[in-house]
Design a protein around this motif. Sequence first.
Motif, mmCIF file in Angstrom:
data_model
loop_
_atom_site.group_PDB
_atom_site.id
_atom_site.type_symbol
_atom_site.label_atom_id
_atom_site.label_comp_id
_atom_site.label_asym_id
_atom_site.label_seq_id
_atom_site.Cartn_x
_atom_site.Cartn_y
_atom_site.Cartn_z
ATOM 1 N N CYS A 188 0.802 -1.222 0.000
ATOM 2 C CA CYS A 188 0.000 0.000 0.000
ATOM 3 C C CYS A 188 0.835 1.272 0.000
ATOM 4 O O CYS A 188 0.280 2.369 -0.050
ATOM 5 C CB CYS A 188 -0.929 0.000 1.210
ATOM 6 N N ILE A 189 2.158 1.148 0.100
ATOM 7 C CA ILE A 189 3.036 2.319 0.111
ATOM 8 C C ILE A 189 4.207 2.063 -0.824
ATOM 9 O O ILE A 189 4.805 0.983 -0.802
ATOM 10 C CB ILE A 189 3.568 2.607 1.529
ATOM 11 N N ALA A 190 4.536 3.056 -1.646
ATOM 12 C CA ALA A 190 5.696 2.947 -2.537
ATOM 13 C C ALA A 190 6.302 4.325 -2.736
ATOM 14 O O ALA A 190 5.651 5.352 -2.506
ATOM 15 C CB ALA A 190 5.296 2.354 -3.884
ATOM 16 N N THR A 191 7.550 4.346 -3.156
ATOM 17 C CA THR A 191 8.210 5.605 -3.498
ATOM 18 C C THR A 191 7.436 6.274 -4.625
ATOM 19 O O THR A 191 6.993 5.610 -5.566
ATOM 20 C CB THR A 191 9.661 5.345 -3.949
ATOM 21 N N ARG A 192 7.289 7.576 -4.536
ATOM 22 C CA ARG A 192 6.511 8.307 -5.551
ATOM 23 C C ARG A 192 7.074 8.046 -6.948
ATOM 24 O O ARG A 192 8.271 8.167 -7.177
ATOM 25 C CB ARG A 192 6.507 9.800 -5.242
ATOM 26 N N GLY A 193 6.183 7.680 -7.862
ATOM 27 C CA GLY A 193 6.575 7.443 -9.249
ATOM 28 C C GLY A 193 6.969 6.013 -9.558
ATOM 29 O O GLY A 193 7.132 5.653 -10.726
ATOM 30 N N PHE A 194 7.099 5.166 -8.520
ATOM 31 C CA PHE A 194 7.505 3.783 -8.751
ATOM 32 C C PHE A 194 6.280 2.914 -8.973
ATOM 33 O O PHE A 194 5.300 3.001 -8.236
ATOM 34 C CB PHE A 194 8.289 3.256 -7.555
ATOM 35 N N LYS A 195 6.340 2.051 -9.995
ATOM 36 C CA LYS A 195 5.248 1.133 -10.278
ATOM 37 C C LYS A 195 5.523 -0.195 -9.576
ATOM 38 O O LYS A 195 6.617 -0.737 -9.670
ATOM 39 C CB LYS A 195 5.099 0.921 -11.788
ATOM 40 N N ILE A 196 4.540 -0.717 -8.872
ATOM 41 C CA ILE A 196 4.701 -1.961 -8.116
ATOM 42 C C ILE A 196 5.072 -3.117 -9.051
ATOM 43 O O ILE A 196 5.806 -4.017 -8.691
ATOM 44 C CB ILE A 196 3.413 -2.298 -7.333
ATOM 45 N N PHE A 197 4.539 -3.100 -10.259
ATOM 46 C CA PHE A 197 4.909 -4.094 -11.267
ATOM 47 C C PHE A 197 5.063 -3.371 -12.600
ATOM 48 O O PHE A 197 4.371 -2.392 -12.877
ATOM 49 C CB PHE A 197 3.863 -5.206 -11.375
ATOM 50 N N ASN A 198 6.005 -3.857 -13.417
ATOM 51 C CA ASN A 198 6.215 -3.207 -14.722
ATOM 52 C C ASN A 198 7.080 -4.094 -15.597
ATOM 53 O O ASN A 198 7.818 -4.955 -15.109
ATOM 54 C CB ASN A 198 6.880 -1.844 -14.532
ATOM 55 N N GLY A 199 6.982 -3.878 -16.884
ATOM 56 C CA GLY A 199 7.788 -4.623 -17.845
ATOM 57 C C GLY A 199 8.292 -3.716 -18.932
ATOM 58 O O GLY A 199 7.748 -2.630 -19.168
ATOM 59 N N LYS A 200 9.352 -4.155 -19.605
ATOM 60 C CA LYS A 200 9.943 -3.342 -20.661
ATOM 61 C C LYS A 200 10.480 -4.226 -21.786
ATOM 62 O O LYS A 200 11.109 -5.244 -21.541
ATOM 63 C CB LYS A 200 11.081 -2.480 -20.093
#
Length: 319
Positions: free
Chosen positions: A305-317
């Motif tokens: 429920c908390i993350a660094t601002r701008g960071f996506k909990i999951f992502n791919g590239k």
Amino acid sequence: MDITHIEHQTAPRLEQDIHGFFTQVRFGSPIPPMTHDEHMQKIIEQTAQVLLAYFQDWNFLMFSHRDSDCSFWVTQFINAYFTVLQQIDPRQYYFTPTAKHTAKWLAEHILNKLKQLFATTGFHEALNQSNEQYEKRVDHLRELYSEVSKLSVDAPDLKFYLSYPVGTELLQSVDQVIQSFRAFEKKLTSLPWFRAQVIFSYYHLIRDSTRNCYVIRFYLTFQKVFYSNDIDYSVDLLRLWQDTTHGMGILLQIPDEETQHSNGNPFGFDPDGLFNFPEPKNPLDDLGSLPDTVTSVNEQMNKICIATRGFKIFNGKKW
């Protein structure tokens, strides 16, 4: 106050409580002869008592993570919290109870603000938009992975679990974990073999709810022609992860499917929780294991429920 307790216990608890309050306000109905207003007041009083049970924890959460990105329902609570706080002192960032403005006063005023918000058409539109954007992002990542799979049929997927050893849980706030992971990714993507062989990467920040420790599920998809079974890619990953975590990082060992049920859960998760086996083999499997909506709340989902601002909990590239 233990910051990891705030991140792993308080925030998910608050997320669940505010979602429960929304459900009661939105779908609950009074039993005659109770009026609608009396019904709403009863809900507010009951929820306020629930919140007061851990007032010090969520009050500290409001201050300590006011610059973080928070989950949907926690964000609604934060917005209402600082709106009420402004009524006392616009310059204030932290609520200190007084004889006039008690913790009970604060909780009830926040809930009254939320009750008003939840009744608006605009809020329901915002809720729907948030869920639609979430679904589109998940679909976009699925499409990216599918596109890559067409470029290299039967492309090998390697899965790694970046984490920390037992006994270091209290040292790892979510900001520290994310800072280390960003540095890790930057170092990894600069390696010659990564640029030459990897065609897709994917990560998902999850939680070991037994130890209250963060784990990053990390996938690399390789161009099949260039991939080699003779190379232990984990050696470089472990080296870089330790470099960016001041030597504390580890790669968790995950049992094979044939042995996972007999060996148990590698994280110590509750076997009835979200992260029970089988573990997702590739990014597509992991995306399929995500909650249906960003506003989903479930006791067993171990939601971050908390993350660094701008960071996506999951992502791919795609590379």
